[in-house]
Design a protein around this motif. Structure first.
Motif, short mmCIF file in Angstrom:
data_model
loop_
_atom_site.label_atom_id
_atom_site.label_comp_id
_atom_site.label_asym_id
_atom_site.label_seq_id
_atom_site.Cartn_x
_atom_site.Cartn_y
_atom_site.Cartn_z
N ARG A 266 0.81 -1.22 0.00
CA ARG A 266 0.00 0.00 0.00
C ARG A 266 0.85 1.27 0.00
NH1 ARG A 266 -4.97 -0.46 4.07
NH2 ARG A 266 -5.79 1.04 2.57
N VAL A 267 2.10 1.12 -0.52
CA VAL A 267 2.98 2.28 -0.66
C VAL A 267 3.43 2.37 -2.12
CG1 VAL A 267 5.11 3.43 0.02
CG2 VAL A 267 3.79 2.12 1.71
N LEU A 268 3.11 3.49 -2.76
CA LEU A 268 3.50 3.72 -4.16
C LEU A 268 4.62 4.75 -4.21
CD1 LEU A 268 -0.01 4.06 -5.88
CD2 LEU A 268 1.42 2.01 -5.71
N THR A 269 5.50 4.58 -5.20
CA THR A 269 6.53 5.59 -5.41
C THR A 269 6.64 5.90 -6.90
OG1 THR A 269 8.84 6.18 -5.04
CG2 THR A 269 8.39 3.91 -5.63
N LEU A 270 6.93 7.17 -7.15
CA LEU A 270 7.06 7.63 -8.53
C LEU A 270 8.37 8.40 -8.66
CD1 LEU A 270 5.97 8.09 -11.39
CD2 LEU A 270 4.76 10.08 -10.52
N PRO A 271 9.44 7.73 -9.15
CA PRO A 271 10.72 8.43 -9.35
C PRO A 271 10.66 9.24 -10.65
CG PRO A 271 10.95 6.10 -9.92
CD PRO A 271 9.55 6.27 -9.42
N LEU A 272 10.84 10.54 -10.55
CA LEU A 272 10.78 11.43 -11.70
C LEU A 272 12.18 11.85 -12.12
CD1 LEU A 272 7.79 13.65 -10.55
CD2 LEU A 272 7.75 11.85 -12.28
N VAL A 273 12.43 11.86 -13.43
CA VAL A 273 13.75 12.19 -13.97
C VAL A 273 13.57 13.20 -15.09
CG1 VAL A 273 15.84 11.32 -15.06
CG2 VAL A 273 14.63 9.90 -13.38
N GLN A 296 -5.48 0.77 -3.73
CA GLN A 296 -5.92 1.16 -2.39
C GLN A 296 -4.72 1.58 -1.53
OE1 GLN A 296 -9.30 1.28 -1.24
NE2 GLN A 296 -9.49 1.20 -3.47
N ALA A 297 -3.81 2.32 -2.12
CA ALA A 297 -2.59 2.74 -1.43
C ALA A 297 -2.89 3.75 -0.33
CB ALA A 297 -1.60 3.33 -2.43
N ARG A 298 -2.06 3.72 0.70
CA ARG A 298 -2.17 4.69 1.79
C ARG A 298 -1.16 5.82 1.64
NH1 ARG A 298 -2.06 2.11 7.61
NH2 ARG A 298 -2.14 4.37 8.04
N TYR A 299 -0.07 5.54 0.86
CA TYR A 299 0.97 6.55 0.68
C TYR A 299 1.41 6.57 -0.79
CZ TYR A 299 1.25 6.15 5.74
OH TYR A 299 0.94 6.11 7.07
N ALA A 300 1.73 7.77 -1.24
CA ALA A 300 2.25 7.95 -2.60
C ALA A 300 3.47 8.87 -2.49
CB ALA A 300 1.20 8.56 -3.51
N ILE A 301 4.64 8.31 -2.81
CA ILE A 301 5.89 9.06 -2.69
C ILE A 301 6.30 9.58 -4.07
CG2 ILE A 301 8.30 8.97 -1.99
CD1 ILE A 301 7.59 6.59 -0.21
N ALA A 323 -3.25 17.42 -2.63
CA ALA A 323 -4.62 17.59 -2.14
C ALA A 323 -5.53 16.50 -2.69
CB ALA A 323 -5.14 18.97 -2.53
N ALA A 324 -5.34 16.15 -3.98
CA ALA A 324 -6.17 15.12 -4.59
C ALA A 324 -5.91 13.76 -3.94
CB ALA A 324 -5.92 15.07 -6.09
N ILE A 325 -4.64 13.46 -3.65
CA ILE A 325 -4.30 12.19 -2.99
C ILE A 325 -4.96 12.13 -1.61
CG2 ILE A 325 -2.41 10.88 -1.95
CD1 ILE A 325 -0.63 11.87 -4.25
N LYS A 326 -4.96 13.26 -0.91
CA LYS A 326 -5.57 13.30 0.42
C LYS A 326 -7.06 13.05 0.34
CE LYS A 326 -3.77 16.10 3.24
NZ LYS A 326 -3.30 17.31 3.98
N LEU A 327 -7.71 13.57 -0.70
CA LEU A 327 -9.15 13.35 -0.88
C LEU A 327 -9.47 11.88 -1.11
CD1 LEU A 327 -10.14 16.42 -3.11
CD2 LEU A 327 -10.71 16.05 -0.71
N LEU A 328 -8.50 11.14 -1.64
CA LEU A 328 -8.70 9.70 -1.88
C LEU A 328 -8.36 8.88 -0.64
CD1 LEU A 328 -7.23 9.37 -5.50
CD2 LEU A 328 -9.63 9.51 -4.82
N GLY A 329 -8.02 9.53 0.47
CA GLY A 329 -7.74 8.83 1.70
C GLY A 329 -6.31 8.38 1.85
N ALA A 330 -5.40 8.93 1.07
CA ALA A 330 -3.99 8.57 1.14
C ALA A 330 -3.18 9.81 1.46
CB ALA A 330 -3.54 7.94 -0.17
N GLU A 331 -1.87 9.63 1.62
CA GLU A 331 -0.99 10.74 1.96
C GLU A 331 0.09 10.89 0.88
OE1 GLU A 331 2.18 12.20 5.43
OE2 GLU A 331 1.04 10.34 5.66
#
Length: 377
Positions: A266-273, A296-301, A323-331
């Motif tokens: 439930r932890v997603l990460t997005l490495p941007l380059v 159904q992730a709780r965190y998005a990095i 803000a959109a991530i927070k509205l979906l119940g994640a951080e």
């Protein structure tokens, strides 16, 4: 007192009242007599004492050679000689006339007449243009009368349909084609011009139905122009296929440039380059939100370690994403902000204080794990 010659008097009356442009000229072309209608219609040069030169001074320079050649043939020809020539008229403009002349040996004179040839020449040019289109372009030209019978059926485009020129002449179009294919044609017979594109046996046709009306407004005929657009249709389809392929490739590139990885439960990460502009930021937002919902992730990095530059609009996108991530119940968590980007953000006056930030991706992941343990305790 001598009586006037009745023949001469009649001839004078004729040239005075005749509505046609007629003349009598000598062998060399000098005008001996000309109707009043002719002298009124032509340029004043004809009346300026130069009539001895005949019509020559009125001839357009580009037509002078053909006019002189025709005049020389008059003496030897047994039949009248006709030539189209532009003459200067009373308003100073040049206009096409047909000059017809005949040598009368017993009088040693040339009898001639001029007739307005503008409309005829224009009509001939139109016919030549129509014939050139008909013979060289993939087009079908046809016409039907009010009953639907073909009066014209021609064109190079008939080859594509396996037909021959004139094949349908005398036949009724409503008997050749089913009722479903003649609805548009019936509208044309009612006076409405129509156009459409259809496909018959693999050949694509663009068609125009043009109603032809008489002076009372009644439709007497319908002219049809049918153009074989198969080649252009094929090019259009190929272009559309290439555009679809490019779009799919761009989607793949976007997905590769913004990989969303589930690094923990439930932890997603997005490495941007690279460069994070507004367009790419919008793609990031769409992809992250979609994956947050799917997993159904709780965190998005969002790891910005590899980002070189950022503008105000992009920074605002990050705020909106959080803000959109927070509205979906994640951080939403941002990691790896480069010092130069941090200075830029501060200088731009963008407030990121509402977003959780960490120096490195590892620290961001540790934050997520500790938060989940506290929640489970």
């Amino acid at each position: 007192m001598p009586q006037p010659d009745s023949t001469t008097s009649t001839l004078d009356d004729f040239f005075l009242h005749c509505t046609e442009l007629v003349f009598i000229a000598g062998e060399g072309g000098a005008l001996l007599r000309a109707s009043r209608a002719l002298t009124r219609a032509m340029s004043a040069e004809l009346l300026d004492g130069e009539s001895a030169a005949g019509l020559g001074p009125l001839v357009h320079p580009d037509d002078r050679r053909s006019f002189d050649e025709a005049w020389r043939r008059v003496r030897a020809a047994a039949e009248p000689v006709a030539v189209d020539v532009r003459l200067k008229t009373a308003d100073g403009s040049f206009k096409y006339f047909q000059c017809t002349a005949r040598w009368v040996p017993e009088k040693e004179e040339v009898y001639g007449a001029l007739r307005d040839a503008e409309e005829r020449i224009e009509h001939e040019i139109q016919l030549k243009l129509l014939r050139a289109i008909n013979d060289h372009l993939p087009v079908c030209l046809w016409a039907i009368d009010a009953r639907g019978e073909f009066v014209l059926h021609d064109g190079k485009g008939l080859e594509s349909a396996g037909l021959k020129p004139g094949q349908f002449v005398g036949l009724n179009i409503f008997e050749i084609y089913p009722e479903s294919g003649t609805a548009v044609l019936r509208k044309a017979l009612e006076g409405t011009m129509s156009t459409f594109v259809n496909e018959i046996d693999g050949v694509h046709w663009a068609a125009w139905y043009l109603p032809i009306q008489n002076d009372r407004g009644d439709v007497t005929h319908v002219a049809g122009v049918t153009l074989d657009v198969t080649a252009s249709k094929r090019i259009e389809q190929e272009l559309r296929a290439k555009l679809d392929l490019i779009e799919r490739q761009q989607q793949v590139i976007r997905s590769l440039s913004t990989p969303i990885i589930q690094v923990w439960d439930r932890v997603l990460t997005l490495p941007l380059v690279g460069m994070l502009d507004s367009t790419r930021a919008a793609d990031v937002m769409e992809g992250v939100l979609r994956e947050v919902v799917r997993t159904q992730a709780r965190y998005a990095i969002l790891d910005l370690t590899g980002i070189d530059a950022m503008d105000t609009e992009t920074a605002n996108h990050l705020l909106k994403l959080s803000a959109a991530i927070k509205l979906l119940g994640a951080e939403g968590i941002i990691t790896g902000i480069h010092p130069a980007i941090a200075q830029t953000i501060v200088g731009l006056g963008v407030d990121l204080s509402s977003i959780e930030t960490r120096s490195t991706l590892r620290q961001g992941l540790e934050h997520c794990i500790r938060s989940m343990r506290r929640s489970a305790a």
